[in-house]
Scaffold this active site. Structure first.
Site, PDB file in Angstrom:
ATOM      1  N   GLY A  39      14.737  12.166 -10.270  1.00  0.00           N
ATOM      2  CA  GLY A  39      15.237  12.582 -11.852  1.00  0.00           C
ATOM      3  C   GLY A  39      14.358  13.903 -12.228  1.00  0.00           C
ATOM      4  O   GLY A  39      13.614  14.098 -11.743  1.00  0.00           O
TER       5      GLY A  39
ATOM      6  N   PRO B 267      11.925  16.332 -14.636  1.00  0.00           N
ATOM      7  CA  PRO B 267      10.511  16.088 -14.910  1.00  0.00           C
ATOM      8  C   PRO B 267      10.218  15.680 -16.006  1.00  0.00           C
ATOM      9  O   PRO B 267      11.102  15.798 -17.363  1.00  0.00           O
ATOM     10  CB  PRO B 267      10.248  17.661 -14.823  1.00  0.00           C
ATOM     11  CG  PRO B 267      11.034  18.539 -14.057  1.00  0.00           C
ATOM     12  CD  PRO B 267      12.294  17.668 -14.424  1.00  0.00           C
ATOM     13  N   GLY B 268       9.322  14.848 -16.368  1.00  0.00           N
ATOM     14  CA  GLY B 268       8.644  14.026 -17.418  1.00  0.00           C
ATOM     15  C   GLY B 268       9.641  12.948 -17.921  1.00  0.00           C
ATOM     16  O   GLY B 268       9.257  12.259 -18.942  1.00  0.00           O
ATOM     17  N   VAL B 269      10.523  12.253 -16.825  1.00  0.00           N
ATOM     18  CA  VAL B 269      10.971  11.159 -17.387  1.00  0.00           C
ATOM     19  C   VAL B 269      10.180   9.881 -16.930  1.00  0.00           C
ATOM     20  O   VAL B 269      10.510   8.549 -17.372  1.00  0.00           O
ATOM     21  CB  VAL B 269      12.411  10.801 -16.723  1.00  0.00           C
ATOM     22  CG1 VAL B 269      13.348  12.060 -17.195  1.00  0.00           C
ATOM     23  CG2 VAL B 269      12.276  11.112 -15.228  1.00  0.00           C
ATOM     24  N   GLY B 270       9.174  10.059 -16.433  1.00  0.00           N
ATOM     25  CA  GLY B 270       8.253   8.628 -15.964  1.00  0.00           C
ATOM     26  C   GLY B 270       8.145   8.204 -14.487  1.00  0.00           C
ATOM     27  O   GLY B 270       8.117   7.273 -14.332  1.00  0.00           O
TER      28      GLY B 270
ATOM     29  N   THR C 126       6.080   9.152 -11.921  1.00  0.00           N
ATOM     30  CA  THR C 126       4.665   8.603 -11.414  1.00  0.00           C
ATOM     31  C   THR C 126       4.425   7.477 -12.257  1.00  0.00           C
ATOM     32  O   THR C 126       3.980   6.401 -11.478  1.00  0.00           O
ATOM     33  CB  THR C 126       3.954   9.791 -11.615  1.00  0.00           C
ATOM     34  OG1 THR C 126       4.123  11.024 -10.843  1.00  0.00           O
ATOM     35  CG2 THR C 126       2.351   9.574 -10.992  1.00  0.00           C
TER      36      THR C 126
ATOM     37  N   SER D 188      31.753  21.268 -10.322  1.00  0.00           N
ATOM     38  CA  SER D 188      32.370  20.710 -11.184  1.00  0.00           C
ATOM     39  C   SER D 188      33.019  21.374 -12.333  1.00  0.00           C
ATOM     40  O   SER D 188      32.981  20.782 -13.464  1.00  0.00           O
ATOM     41  CB  SER D 188      31.276  19.684 -11.762  1.00  0.00           C
ATOM     42  OG  SER D 188      29.947  20.460 -12.319  1.00  0.00           O
TER      43      SER D 188
ATOM     44  N   LYS E 242      25.327  13.961 -17.695  1.00  0.00           N
ATOM     45  CA  LYS E 242      26.332  14.980 -18.317  1.00  0.00           C
ATOM     46  C   LYS E 242      26.568  14.331 -19.727  1.00  0.00           C
ATOM     47  O   LYS E 242      26.752  14.914 -20.734  1.00  0.00           O
ATOM     48  CB  LYS E 242      27.499  15.178 -17.399  1.00  0.00           C
ATOM     49  CG  LYS E 242      27.232  16.105 -16.268  1.00  0.00           C
ATOM     50  CD  LYS E 242      28.448  16.299 -15.429  1.00  0.00           C
ATOM     51  CE  LYS E 242      28.138  17.253 -14.148  1.00  0.00           C
ATOM     52  NZ  LYS E 242      29.169  17.490 -13.503  1.00  0.00           N
TER      53      LYS E 242
END
Length: 809
Positions: free
Chosen positions: A392, A394-397, A399, A715, A758
């Site tokens: 995903g 960066p920063g979505v959790g 880790t 796309s 999207k």
């Protein structure tokens, strides 16, 4: 570039050479003229740093810079071969005529030792003081008209003799403390007389390590009595510094001697205790330590055999041997690893659900997949052989989800990053062929975790590299393969270690750069990012309380209302993750802390109107999609940072021949999509009621804005085709419409990836109508209801369906 002097010792060496080869100081005989009497009224000037020159001294001089080298060479071409040496006022500034002191020394060039285009080494004999009258610059060479000051003749004045004796006495004390001055002083006293106090004074000043400006003050003092006074002060300072240095050196030597004495006494004490049997030899205690560790471990047969052989080898080696250290380190690693030590897994599904909901908001599909994973472990009895890959933006959790999984299972958690790793030995260890060899990251992680079944997180696995030192990604294949890692053999240990009970969790921003064999061993779980509502909840539940605690505040002093939070998300932190939102909240807390530190008492309530005060101008403007503008269509794209919208623009210019170009830093795949769109429209002119000669008379330009950002992916075909048709027919597409899908030459709409990302991007941009390929219908129906709410979606198989939706016919 700065000019500089060599050491005093070097100048003495040169003085001997010059007196031997060319008697510069010979007493003038009848018919001879002193060198100082031949000095010209105007001299080329060389600026000196960091100290001035004094008369009566032979100096090896280094000059740097093309103009200074030309100055030396021009001076050598004159009959007198004389130059002026003047100290610069500002030591850091460039050479300039107005950056010179008022008094310098005239010198005769004795020898050009070495010369290059921008540097030269010369030997000069300094002769007389002079004052600068008129300084000017010609062809980057500084000149000055000068007035010479000739020192007093030899004198038998009693007062000056007394001063001279005081200087000589001080110099003798210096020699006793610091013998470095000895040779120079002996040479001077051997060829000079106390009846020449001026030369003695200049020599003594040049000998000191005084500041350059203090020495310049001495140089500018013409009156001999005052000059001797100043030089005596400098000599006394030099004497005090030398005495202090000697005292410090003696103190250090005494401390070292004491340490050496303590060392010998301790060694003798150890030998005595050994003879009396009061203390075991260090080697024996080391072996006992390893044997005590082994009693708590369960080694496999090969490892046990290796340990026994190494202990026997260690007992035969002398502690002073280099091999002893290598053997001891190897035993340290073998006996410190958690052989047969396991933590008890917890398969409590309700507790696992509580932990995941406590630590993370949203991501329901991800949580459900993790709970299923734990449920399978409960039914099976273990979760060995499982390798998860969280993918995903960066920063979505990613880790923190790994930490939560370890918490739910009550396992030890250890994380290491493989991003940028280029050496295979970092994974599989170094061979024990040199001192300093050590195991790889996998074995180091097992040592740090302390159990044989931890949760190991391999962060940034999509950024792993390769070099001439090997391919770490290939080395990971053995680590992650359930069929091989039950007998993983590290190069350093060279015995099998069981990694099959480890739960491996990898994280990545994208899958494209992960080698296919490595990806094949992992189960991919996608984290697509957050929409506005989710970000607001995350901020309220996690980010704001954490920021308050980090900055020494609490909710009774600072609060941010919902409208302000929504404004921060919409105009300052639109990325898929929440790291940018967290940073903006921290910035508000820092400014609030500053206000309280400056004396504020009342509570700070941050509202929407206060946001610009705390965060400055918005990064993103209110996203108004272009309305009623032919040739512009909104496309949906997937990036490493999550979903995004793209405005694709088309225009045509009348031309005598056909032509087509694309701009916007498009990748190869997008360029192919644009060419397919162009060919499709040209091949279906009748179908879309386009004049047959339209393309023969127009040059077509297709552009994707944000040209500084590279864009690629399969796309954008239907979006580009729609933009071309909108431009040709001079008709805008339906309002708030977004689309994505690849196009074939026959008009078929091909499936795409990243449906969730999207869709999130479309909601963020305010679109209410979307067009997806028909084959992506199942992907869209799998999305949570809150993502699909309020959006009209059309699933198409052929391009004419897109045309009908976009233009309403």
């Amino acid at each position: 570039m700065h000019d500089n002097f060599e050491d005093h010792d070097d100048s003495i060496e040169y003085e001997i050479e010059v007196e031997t080869d060319a008697d510069v100081h010979a007493i003038p005989d009848e018919g001879l003229v002193l060198a100082r009497d031949m000095l010209p009224p105007s001299l080329p000037i060389i600026p000196l740093r960091p100290r001035p020159a004094f008369p009566g001294v032979i100096i090896p001089l280094t000059v740097n810079g093309k103009s200074r080298v030309r100055t030396i060479k021009q001076a050598m071409d004159t009959p007198s071969q004389a130059i002026g040496l003047v100290m610069a006022k500002e030591l850091e500034d460039d050479d300039a005529p107005d950056n010179l002191q008022e008094v310098g020394v005239a010198a005769k060039i004795l020898k050009l030792i070495h010369s290059e285009e921008d540097s030269a080494h010369v030997l000069v004999n300094s002769l007389e003081r002079f004052s600068l009258d008129r300084v000017y610059e010609t062809d980057d060479i500084i000149y000055s008209e000068v007035t010479y000051y000739h020192g007093p003749e030899l004198t038998d004045d009693a007062q000056l003799k007394a001063y001279s004796m005081a200087i000589i006495s001080t110099l003798k004390e210096l020699v006793q403390i610091n013998p470095l001055y000895s040779e120079e002083i002996k040479l001077f006293l051997g060829r000079s007389s106390m009846d020449d106090p001026a030369r003695l004074t200049d020599f003594a000043a040049n000998l000191t390590n005084a500041d350059g400006y203090e020495l310049q003050d001495v140089l500018e003092t013409y009156e001999i009595n005052h000059r001797i006074d100043k030089v005596l002060v400098l000599l006394k300072k030099e004497l005090e510094v030398s005495r202090l240095q000697t005292k410090i050196s003696q103190s250090i030597e005494e401390k070292i001697s004491a340490q050496q004495r303590d060392f010998f006494l301790r060694e003798q004490f150890k030998a005595i205790k050994k003879e009396l049997g009061l203390e075991k030899e260090g080697k024996v205690s080391e072996i006992e330590k390893y044997q005590a560790r082994l009693k708590k471990l369960t080694l496999n047969d090969e490892a046990q055999k290796a340990v026994d052989e190494e202990i026997e080898k260690l007992s035969l080696l002398e502690p002073s041997s280099p091999e002893y250290t290598v053997s001891r380190n190897y035993l340290d690693w073998l006996t410190i690893l958690p052989w047969g030590k396991f933590s008890k897994d917890a398969y409590d599904i309700p507790r696992a659900r509580r932990v995941l909901n406590r630590d993370h908001y949203g991501l329901e599909d991800v949580k459900e997949r993790i709970l299923e994973f734990i449920a399978v472990g409960k039914m099976k009895g273990d979760i060995s052989g499982s390798i998860l890959c969280l993918v995903g933006p960066p920063g979505v959790g990613k880790t923190s989800i790994g930490k939560s999984i370890a918490d739910t299972l009550k396992r030890k958690f250890y994380r290491f990053s493989v991003g940028g790793m280029r050496d295979e030995a970092e994974i599989k260890g170094h061979r024990r062929t040199y001192i300093g060899a050590m195991p790889g990251k996998a074995i180091q992680a097992m040592k740090s975790a302390g159990t044989a079944n931890p949760v190991l997180m391999l962060d940034e696995i999509d950024k792993i590299g390769a070099s001439f030192q090997g391919d770490p990604a290939s080395a990971l294949l053995e680590v992650l393969d359930p069929e091989q890692n039950d007998a993983f053999r590290d190069h350093y240990l060279d015995v099998p270690f069981d990694l099959s009970n480890v739960l491996f969790i990898a994280t990545a921003n994208q899958l494209d750069t992960i080698p296919a064999p490595l990806l094949d061993r992992m189960e991919v779980i996608r984290l697509s990012g957050y929409i506005l509502e989710e970000k607001l909840e995350i901020a309220k539940r996690y980010l704001i309380p954490k920021a308050l605690e980090t900055h020494g505040l609490d909710k009774s002093r600072v609060s941010i209302n919902k409208a302000a939070l929504a404004d921060i998300v919409d105009r300052y932190a639109r990325e898929s993750g929440v790291r940018g939102l967290e940073n903006r909240i921290k910035k508000i807390m820092r400014k609030a802390a500053m206000e309280f530190a400056e004396g504020r008492e009342e509570k700070i309530v941050v509202s929407k109107k206060d946001i610009e005060h705390y965060l400055g101008k918005p990064i993103f403007s209110e996203e108004e999609l272009i309305k009623d503008c032919p040739g512009v269509v909104t496309g949906l794209a997937w990036t490493r940072m999550g979903g995004a919208t793209l405005q694709i623009e088309a225009t045509a210019m009348k031309s005598k021949g056909k032509g087509f170009k694309q701009t916007g830093q498009l990748g190869k795949v997008m360029v192919e999509s644009s060419e397919i769109a162009y060919s499709y429209v040209m091949g279906h002119l009748d179908k879309y009621k386009i004049p047959e000669d339209y393309f023969d008379n127009h040059f077509i330009h297709l552009h994707v804005p944000a040209g500084a950002t590279p864009k690629d992916g399969p796309s954008a075909g239907i979006t580009m085709t729609t933009a071309l048709l909108s431009m040709i027919k001079d008709k805008p597409v339906r309002k708030k419409l977004g689309m994505t899908g690849e196009l074939s030459l026959t008009g078929s709409v091909l499936p795409i990836g990243g449906v969730k990302e999207k869709t999130i991007a479309a909601r963020r941009a305010g679109l209410d109508t979307l067009i997806f390929p028909h084959e992506n219908k199942k992907d869209y129906e799998d999305l949570p209801g809150y993502l699909r709410e309020g959006i009209e979606v059309h699933f198409v198989k052929e391009y004419p369906e897109v045309y009908k939706i976009a233009f309403g016919k």
